[in-house]
Write a protein that holds these residues in place. Structure first.
Motif, PDB file in Angstrom:
ATOM      1  N   GLN A  46      23.894  -7.833  68.421  1.00 59.20           N
ATOM      2  CA  GLN A  46      23.478  -6.803  69.571  1.00 59.20           C
ATOM      3  C   GLN A  46      24.572  -5.879  69.353  1.00 59.20           C
ATOM      4  O   GLN A  46      25.880  -6.100  69.123  1.00 59.20           O
ATOM      5  N   THR A  47      24.374  -4.624  69.497  1.00 61.51           N
ATOM      6  CA  THR A  47      25.649  -3.444  69.383  1.00 61.51           C
ATOM      7  C   THR A  47      26.519  -3.848  70.509  1.00 61.51           C
ATOM      8  O   THR A  47      27.905  -3.461  69.952  1.00 61.51           O
ATOM      9  N   GLU A  48      26.280  -4.013  71.669  1.00 60.08           N
ATOM     10  CA  GLU A  48      27.457  -4.303  72.368  1.00 60.08           C
ATOM     11  C   GLU A  48      28.343  -5.200  72.074  1.00 60.08           C
ATOM     12  O   GLU A  48      29.713  -4.876  72.366  1.00 60.08           O
ATOM     13  N   ILE A  76      20.377  -2.722  67.901  1.00 53.31           N
ATOM     14  CA  ILE A  76      20.736  -3.837  67.024  1.00 53.31           C
ATOM     15  C   ILE A  76      22.011  -2.972  66.027  1.00 53.31           C
ATOM     16  O   ILE A  76      21.493  -1.860  65.668  1.00 53.31           O
ATOM     17  N   THR A  77      22.724  -3.829  65.547  1.00 54.22           N
ATOM     18  CA  THR A  77      23.716  -3.199  64.608  1.00 54.22           C
ATOM     19  C   THR A  77      23.798  -4.081  63.675  1.00 54.22           C
ATOM     20  O   THR A  77      23.811  -5.405  63.683  1.00 54.22           O
ATOM     21  N   GLY A  85      31.053 -11.332  64.635  1.00 53.45           N
ATOM     22  CA  GLY A  85      29.926 -12.517  64.625  1.00 53.45           C
ATOM     23  C   GLY A  85      30.530 -13.969  64.784  1.00 53.45           C
ATOM     24  O   GLY A  85      29.907 -14.706  65.474  1.00 53.45           O
ATOM     25  N   ALA A  86      31.362 -13.957  64.088  1.00 54.76           N
ATOM     26  CA  ALA A  86      32.338 -15.272  64.034  1.00 54.76           C
ATOM     27  C   ALA A  86      32.807 -15.447  65.482  1.00 54.76           C
ATOM     28  O   ALA A  86      32.630 -16.863  66.082  1.00 54.76           O
ATOM     29  N   VAL A  87      33.298 -14.782  66.272  1.00 52.95           N
ATOM     30  CA  VAL A  87      33.866 -14.978  67.664  1.00 52.95           C
ATOM     31  C   VAL A  87      32.568 -15.179  68.482  1.00 52.95           C
ATOM     32  O   VAL A  87      32.558 -16.186  69.455  1.00 52.95           O
ATOM     33  N   ARG A  88      31.520 -14.351  68.304  1.00 54.15           N
ATOM     34  CA  ARG A  88      30.496 -14.663  68.983  1.00 54.15           C
ATOM     35  C   ARG A  88      29.731 -16.107  68.870  1.00 54.15           C
ATOM     36  O   ARG A  88      29.283 -16.628  69.886  1.00 54.15           O
ATOM     37  N   GLU A 292      37.763 -13.922  74.952  1.00 53.81           N
ATOM     38  CA  GLU A 292      37.735 -13.686  76.218  1.00 53.81           C
ATOM     39  C   GLU A 292      36.987 -12.403  76.693  1.00 53.81           C
ATOM     40  O   GLU A 292      36.016 -12.164  77.444  1.00 53.81           O
ATOM     41  N   THR A 293      37.140 -11.299  75.758  1.00 52.12           N
ATOM     42  CA  THR A 293      36.461  -9.761  75.803  1.00 52.12           C
ATOM     43  C   THR A 293      34.820 -10.180  75.701  1.00 52.12           C
ATOM     44  O   THR A 293      34.038  -9.273  76.241  1.00 52.12           O
ATOM     45  N   VAL A 294      34.411 -11.188  74.789  1.00 52.38           N
ATOM     46  CA  VAL A 294      33.111 -11.309  74.520  1.00 52.38           C
ATOM     47  C   VAL A 294      32.525 -12.310  75.400  1.00 52.38           C
ATOM     48  O   VAL A 294      31.290 -13.019  74.992  1.00 52.38           O
TER      49      VAL A 294
END
Length: 425
Positions: A46-48, A76-77, A85-88, A292-294
């Motif tokens: 997700q772009t966000e 989409i990005t 991606g790893a943090v998500r 925390e941001t995501v």
């Protein structure tokens, strides 16, 4: 119409794949010694995720991302870097509930940035990177730098220098941002339009502009390390002590801010002078607020990335690109009958031996030339006479010596010769 690879992309041909294997095998071995496990995340996100994590004032978000609407109208990005991606994934799958710290690496990680293609920097390139979640300690920062240096040295790159900096945290950076604004204010009209926009939105980005006139102005800007809060100052001192304990020479470079907004405290680069303007072969830093941001819990983290294509260029400059080894241990020739050579190869393959044959059933001379081009160590020959006797001939391609062996004993004999070094290896 003759189709060509898109500008800024590159095919990895069969004759080049062994170079990637050399890097990948080394990276897997080193990360295993440091206790890391692999993560693989999707190419699209997700772009966000990148707007919030990477930062909407960065060059990546403003100029370089490949972003599109899918058929459902979602933005989409193609991922422009590996950490997001790893943090998500870390957050989505609640990996923070596992014993901390969590150490992970990604190896085959294509990333996409729309920029001018140049040596070591393509629009689609590949990153090796590591992420460590759950440790706020400067020891972990030193461990990450040590791991990066170990990987680079073990792939064959040893003319390296380590540059470090601290860019503070949410406690000390606001005051520093104001100090920067006070410094840049008299020069603002001389600077590029992007910097004039960043002046209000994210003053720290003013230190990272690549425009020559902006870079010249930023050269004498106040240093963040002179404005750190006690916590950040103590952390930076602990990092320097830890690097000294590991006998890792370093230099403090106050110009390092990295190109991503999520960094806090430690940022670092590993430099080689072998490839000119593209001398940074590894960069990374701490991102204690990104999880925390995501949408995850408060969780410290640190990581780094290095471009695989850039490492290839560096290895080439050292003259250390590995040669491709032979593709074949045993090449099977059954004169006049392709089915029998296929069966011979199949028997050897089932025993774990790299075996091949000629499906075109060319002449003996042509097949021998083909075996040499494949780098075959042994050739297994079965002509009419050998077929009648129930034997095959095994020829050593290095010494040209050959031996006759019963068809039923072929696999054992080939394994014996390969293991015993009776070939050109």
């Amino acid at each position: 119409m003759a189709y060509r690879a898109l500008k800024g992309t590159k095919d990895v041909l069969p004759g080049e794949a062994h170079l990637w294997h050399h890097l990948e095998d080394t990276m897997r071995a080193v990360t295993a010694r440091y206790g890391f496990r692999e993560i693989r995340t999707p190419v699209i996100e997700q772009t966000e995720l990148f707007l919030r994590g990477v930062g909407d004032t960065t060059d990546i978000v403003q100029k370089e991302m490949y972003t599109f609407l899918d058929k459902g109208g979602r933005s989409i990005t193609l991922k422009p870097e590996g950490t997001g991606g790893a943090v998500r994934a870390f957050t989505e799958h609640a990996l923070f509930n596992e014993p901390l710290p969590i150490k992970m690496y990604y190896l085959y990680c294509p990333v996409f940035r729309y920029e001018r293609p140049q040596a070591g920097r393509l629009r689609e390139h590949h990153q090796f990177g590591v992420e460590i979640f759950g440790s706020p300690s400067a020891y972990t920062d030193a461990e990450a730098i040590s791991l990066a240096l170990t990987v680079l040295r073990e792939v064959g790159i040893d003319d390296l220098s380590v540059n470090i900096n601290s860019i503070g945290c949410e406690k000390c950076r606001p005051a520093y941002n104001q100090t920067l604004k006070d410094y840049f204010a008299p020069h603002l009209q001389e600077m590029c339009a992007l910097c004039r926009d960043r002046y209000e939105r994210n003053p720290l980005r003013l230190l990272d502009c690549k425009e020559e006139r902006c870079h010249a102005i930023a050269k004498d800007a106040p240093r963040m390390i002179d404005h750190l809060c006690p916590e950040c100052s103590e952390h930076f001192s602990a990092l320097q002590e830890s690097l000294a304990a590991l006998n890792i020479p370093y230099a403090i470079d106050s110009g390092i801010v990295r190109g991503l907004d999520y960094y806090t405290k430690t940022v670092f680069e590993i430099i080689s002078n072998r490839i000119g303007a593209q001398g940074t072969v590894c960069g990374g830093g701490r991102y204690d607020r990104l999880v925390e941001t995501v949408g995850g819990p408060s969780m410290p983290g640190i990581g780094f990335g290095m471009g695989m294509e850039r490492l290839m260029i560096l290895l080439e400059s050292y003259g250390k690109l590995p040669q491709e080894t032979g593709r074949c241990d045993a090449f099977c020739i059954a004169m006049g009958d392709g089915k029998e050579s296929l069966q011979l190869a199949d028997d050897l393959r089932r025993a774990g031996i790299r075996a091949d044959f000629d499906p075109l059933v060319r002449s003996m001379k042509a097949q021998m030339r083909y075996a040499e081009k494949l780098g075959a160590r042994l050739v297994v020959i079965q002509g009419d006479e050998e077929r009648q006797k129930g034997v095959v001939i095994v020829r050593n391609m290095s010494t040209r010596e050959q031996t006759e062996v019963g068809r039923a004993g072929l696999v054992d004999r080939v394994l014996e010769m390969l293991k015993g070094g009776e070939t050109n290896g």
